[in-house]
Write a protein that holds these residues in place. Sequence first.
Motif, PDB file in Angstrom:
ATOM      1  N   GLU A  18       0.829  -1.208   0.000  1.00  0.00           N
ATOM      2  CA  GLU A  18       0.000   0.000   0.000  1.00  0.00           C
ATOM      3  C   GLU A  18       0.867   1.262   0.000  1.00  0.00           C
ATOM      4  O   GLU A  18       0.570   2.233  -0.709  1.00  0.00           O
ATOM      5  CB  GLU A  18      -0.922  -0.003   1.217  1.00  0.00           C
ATOM      6  CG  GLU A  18      -2.026  -1.047   1.100  1.00  0.00           C
ATOM      7  CD  GLU A  18      -2.768  -1.253   2.417  1.00  0.00           C
ATOM      8  OE1 GLU A  18      -4.002  -1.232   2.390  1.00  0.00           O
ATOM      9  OE2 GLU A  18      -2.086  -1.436   3.462  1.00  0.00           O
ATOM     10  N   LEU A  19       1.932   1.223   0.771  1.00  0.00           N
ATOM     11  CA  LEU A  19       2.816   2.390   0.824  1.00  0.00           C
ATOM     12  C   LEU A  19       3.474   2.637  -0.527  1.00  0.00           C
ATOM     13  O   LEU A  19       3.645   3.795  -0.949  1.00  0.00           O
ATOM     14  CB  LEU A  19       3.873   2.191   1.912  1.00  0.00           C
ATOM     15  CG  LEU A  19       3.330   2.115   3.353  1.00  0.00           C
ATOM     16  CD1 LEU A  19       4.464   1.834   4.330  1.00  0.00           C
ATOM     17  CD2 LEU A  19       2.606   3.407   3.734  1.00  0.00           C
TER      18      LEU A  19
ATOM     19  N   HIS B 186       1.085   4.345  -2.613  1.00  0.00           N
ATOM     20  CA  HIS B 186       1.008   5.771  -2.275  1.00  0.00           C
ATOM     21  C   HIS B 186       2.096   6.551  -3.006  1.00  0.00           C
ATOM     22  O   HIS B 186       1.834   7.609  -3.578  1.00  0.00           O
ATOM     23  CB  HIS B 186       1.186   5.980  -0.756  1.00  0.00           C
ATOM     24  CG  HIS B 186       0.070   5.417   0.057  1.00  0.00           C
ATOM     25  ND1 HIS B 186       0.138   5.317   1.432  1.00  0.00           N
ATOM     26  CD2 HIS B 186      -1.149   4.905  -0.276  1.00  0.00           C
ATOM     27  CE1 HIS B 186      -0.963   4.771   1.903  1.00  0.00           C
ATOM     28  NE2 HIS B 186      -1.762   4.518   0.875  1.00  0.00           N
TER      29      HIS B 186
ATOM     30  N   ARG C  29       1.534   7.084  -6.622  1.00  0.00           N
ATOM     31  CA  ARG C  29       0.502   8.061  -6.984  1.00  0.00           C
ATOM     32  C   ARG C  29       0.999   9.513  -6.888  1.00  0.00           C
ATOM     33  O   ARG C  29       0.320  10.440  -7.328  1.00  0.00           O
ATOM     34  CB  ARG C  29      -0.737   7.862  -6.102  1.00  0.00           C
ATOM     35  CG  ARG C  29      -1.589   6.673  -6.557  1.00  0.00           C
ATOM     36  CD  ARG C  29      -2.981   6.760  -5.955  1.00  0.00           C
ATOM     37  NE  ARG C  29      -2.988   6.433  -4.535  1.00  0.00           N
ATOM     38  CZ  ARG C  29      -3.134   5.184  -4.051  1.00  0.00           C
ATOM     39  NH1 ARG C  29      -3.281   4.161  -4.877  1.00  0.00           N
ATOM     40  NH2 ARG C  29      -3.133   4.963  -2.758  1.00  0.00           N
TER      41      ARG C  29
ATOM     42  N   LEU D   9       1.486  12.555   0.989  1.00  0.00           N
ATOM     43  CA  LEU D   9       1.470  11.196   1.548  1.00  0.00           C
ATOM     44  C   LEU D   9       0.667  11.164   2.851  1.00  0.00           C
ATOM     45  O   LEU D   9      -0.074  10.211   3.119  1.00  0.00           O
ATOM     46  CB  LEU D   9       2.911  10.705   1.805  1.00  0.00           C
ATOM     47  CG  LEU D   9       3.710  10.316   0.562  1.00  0.00           C
ATOM     48  CD1 LEU D   9       5.158  10.032   0.939  1.00  0.00           C
ATOM     49  CD2 LEU D   9       3.095   9.095  -0.121  1.00  0.00           C
TER      50      LEU D   9
ATOM     51  N   THR E  79      -2.921  11.144   2.101  1.00  0.00           N
ATOM     52  CA  THR E  79      -3.323   9.829   1.602  1.00  0.00           C
ATOM     53  C   THR E  79      -3.449   8.834   2.739  1.00  0.00           C
ATOM     54  O   THR E  79      -4.412   8.056   2.825  1.00  0.00           O
ATOM     55  CB  THR E  79      -2.288   9.306   0.584  1.00  0.00           C
ATOM     56  OG1 THR E  79      -2.067  10.301  -0.383  1.00  0.00           O
ATOM     57  CG2 THR E  79      -2.758   8.031  -0.083  1.00  0.00           C
ATOM     58  N   LEU E  80      -2.461   8.895   3.628  1.00  0.00           N
ATOM     59  CA  LEU E  80      -2.445   7.958   4.757  1.00  0.00           C
ATOM     60  C   LEU E  80      -3.661   8.193   5.658  1.00  0.00           C
ATOM     61  O   LEU E  80      -4.357   7.254   6.048  1.00  0.00           O
ATOM     62  CB  LEU E  80      -1.158   8.138   5.572  1.00  0.00           C
ATOM     63  CG  LEU E  80       0.125   7.571   4.957  1.00  0.00           C
ATOM     64  CD1 LEU E  80       1.341   8.035   5.764  1.00  0.00           C
ATOM     65  CD2 LEU E  80       0.062   6.045   4.931  1.00  0.00           C
TER      66      LEU E  80
ATOM     67  N   GLN F 209      -6.759   7.088   4.100  1.00  0.00           N
ATOM     68  CA  GLN F 209      -6.874   5.623   4.076  1.00  0.00           C
ATOM     69  C   GLN F 209      -7.208   5.083   5.468  1.00  0.00           C
ATOM     70  O   GLN F 209      -8.030   4.183   5.628  1.00  0.00           O
ATOM     71  CB  GLN F 209      -5.579   4.999   3.568  1.00  0.00           C
ATOM     72  CG  GLN F 209      -5.708   3.514   3.322  1.00  0.00           C
ATOM     73  CD  GLN F 209      -4.537   2.985   2.512  1.00  0.00           C
ATOM     74  OE1 GLN F 209      -3.638   3.724   2.147  1.00  0.00           O
ATOM     75  NE2 GLN F 209      -4.573   1.701   2.253  1.00  0.00           N
TER      76      GLN F 209
ATOM     77  N   TYR G 169       8.193   5.216   6.166  1.00  0.00           N
ATOM     78  CA  TYR G 169       8.217   4.647   4.811  1.00  0.00           C
ATOM     79  C   TYR G 169       9.477   3.806   4.583  1.00  0.00           C
ATOM     80  O   TYR G 169       9.426   2.726   4.017  1.00  0.00           O
ATOM     81  CB  TYR G 169       8.131   5.766   3.767  1.00  0.00           C
ATOM     82  CG  TYR G 169       6.703   6.097   3.384  1.00  0.00           C
ATOM     83  CD1 TYR G 169       6.084   5.428   2.339  1.00  0.00           C
ATOM     84  CD2 TYR G 169       5.985   7.067   4.075  1.00  0.00           C
ATOM     85  CE1 TYR G 169       4.767   5.713   1.991  1.00  0.00           C
ATOM     86  CE2 TYR G 169       4.677   7.365   3.734  1.00  0.00           C
ATOM     87  CZ  TYR G 169       4.073   6.685   2.690  1.00  0.00           C
ATOM     88  OH  TYR G 169       2.776   6.953   2.340  1.00  0.00           O
TER      89      TYR G 169
END
Lengths: 183, 486
Positions: A118-119, A122, A125, A169, A172-173, A176, B8
């Motif tokens: 999933e990361l 991200h 995108r 990000l 987005t996180l 989500q 990340y």
Amino acid sequence: MNELQHIIKKAIQGNTAAQRAIYDQYATRWYMTSLRYGKNKMEAEDIFQEALINIFNRLQSFDHNRGAFTTWSTRVIINSAMTYLKKNNWSNSMAGLEDTYNTEIESETVYDKLSAKELTAHIQRLPLGYRLVFNLYAIEGFTHKEIAEQLDISIGTSKSQLFKARRELQRTLESQLTSSSNE
Amino acid sequence: MNKMDDYYKKQLSDHEPAEDGWNIPSEELWNKAQPHFPKPKKKRKYIFFFLTTGLVLLVSTYFFLQDSLVQPIISLDNPNSTAQPTQLSTDSNRSITKSNAQIKTEIKSDLLPPIYSNADGHVATQNNKTYASTDLETLKNDTDSTPSFSGTKPILKKKEIVALDNVTSSSLSKIINSSNSSNEKTTSESNYNASQINSGSKTFSRELITLAFINSIETKLLRNNHQPSIANINDKPQIAPTVNNLPFLRNEIGIGSSLHLLTLLGEVENGENPQWPDEEIFIKAGNTKNLNLHYNYFLSKNWFISTGAYYDHLNLNIYGDTSAEMDQESIDGIVKTNLNDGVANNRQTNEYLMELLPGESVSIGDTLQVGLDVDLSLDVYQLPLLVNRKWDIKRTELFVGLGGSIGYSVYKLKSADIELFRDNQLISKPYQEGPGEVEDVLTFDFIFQTGIHYNITNKLKFGLAGRIFMPQLFPTGIEARFLYKL
């Protein structure tokens, strides 16, 4: 001469089994890196394929005394990605980047539930400029100066792109996490 | 770096293949990229060989042409061959273009007695040499004397003239007629000559015919004995240097260097296995050094014994892959098994046995790929003895020899890397042997050699010799050598 050096020597000589052995050992790492630089799977696969060819054709330039093979091969992948992206959609995406700098916003959110898949999605995108700077700075450990030289942009632009990438990000996180908690 | 970056980086640092395979590249990507990877280099070191051969041909051609300039070859076997003119040159750079028959006829005319008389009572030949009529009379009256004219040298001895008398008139007439028919300058003079032969004094005609025949014979002698060149027969006679004129020297020393066949081949492939299309074993010979000292003793003109000392140094790199289907014998010979039975332990006498990686095992019927990379060097000293036969062709000698050599060979294992693969996966711990292992052996080899020598000067030769050694094949090769007659 350790085992890896020995296999690399064979691969340089054109030994298919040795080349395959190296590939099997590092393919996942290389592919994951490629996925982060492409905007989608198709672009990532193009990058990966070009990177593979570059790695095996430049094996003789690898010097184990100067660093680990993973570092060297990752660098080759990044360079391959840069070349690919420059060739395809670099100019449009990098043009008009705002040369502004905003202070970072640190997030305290817990993201433990998110997977690497999933990361990676991200990151994919993100717009190209954000994606490159974030990958190079946050994942690969480049400095802004190095990124500026690599991407032929100013240090300020690099910092700006990083800030925007992080913000994107984070959005987005949070989005989500919100949607997953609602479910 | 903030927390998001750390997050990340940490989450993406796990490069283990995922269960759903999202981070595993498809096999298609490998298949597309693999053809662009480096291929085994098939080094073929023919360039040096071709350069050497080219150089030799160049040198040989140069000396051959030099030889041709001072020794024109005129074929008299086919007097009617007038189609192609022959280009002749003398040392004074004079160039004469004449057909063979033309040249022959002029020589005949030069030596024939006078055909017609001048007003002053002298007779003239076609090349305006004049002789007194009395000379003719003497000639007519003395059939046993050797004819000799000013400007020419004595031709044959009396005894040989007598022998020529036995030749029938008809055969001699044919020679004359064929000579005349091929002469592009045939004129009324030659018609007169023919009429003289047919209707004149039989004694005189016989002299003419005899002289013509003698002249013909002399021309052949000129060719066979390399006497004065026809091109400048009216000038100072020149002696063309030939091997046949040289004194017979029995001793010859020389020095040479070989190009080994292994170096020329560059690789030896070990066949192909459909399961392993890239299965190849390469043998690269590098850093080859060779020095041959020669001594030849000539038993006769055509037989000689050759001996001397040969030194060879080779670095060999044997690398590549081969595959083998495992049977019990090959398992015992290659793999260090973990069996504890007494039989297996007794089998493990080979120190080169491969140790398998933990968890790996080998069974009968498995097809394993063996990767090799062995570096070794060889130093070989040889004392050869060969009996040779040679054939001379002008300045060139062809020779064939047979013999043997006693050798002392030193093998040094510089490094040895061996590993086992199954389905492209390494299953053994790489076997690595460092430098230092030395083995020396005494050898005996049969040698066959053949080659060519060219006499650059009366004493100096240059040559190429091909030598095959058996059973120790590696010194086999082509040698370039210089020889000097003592």
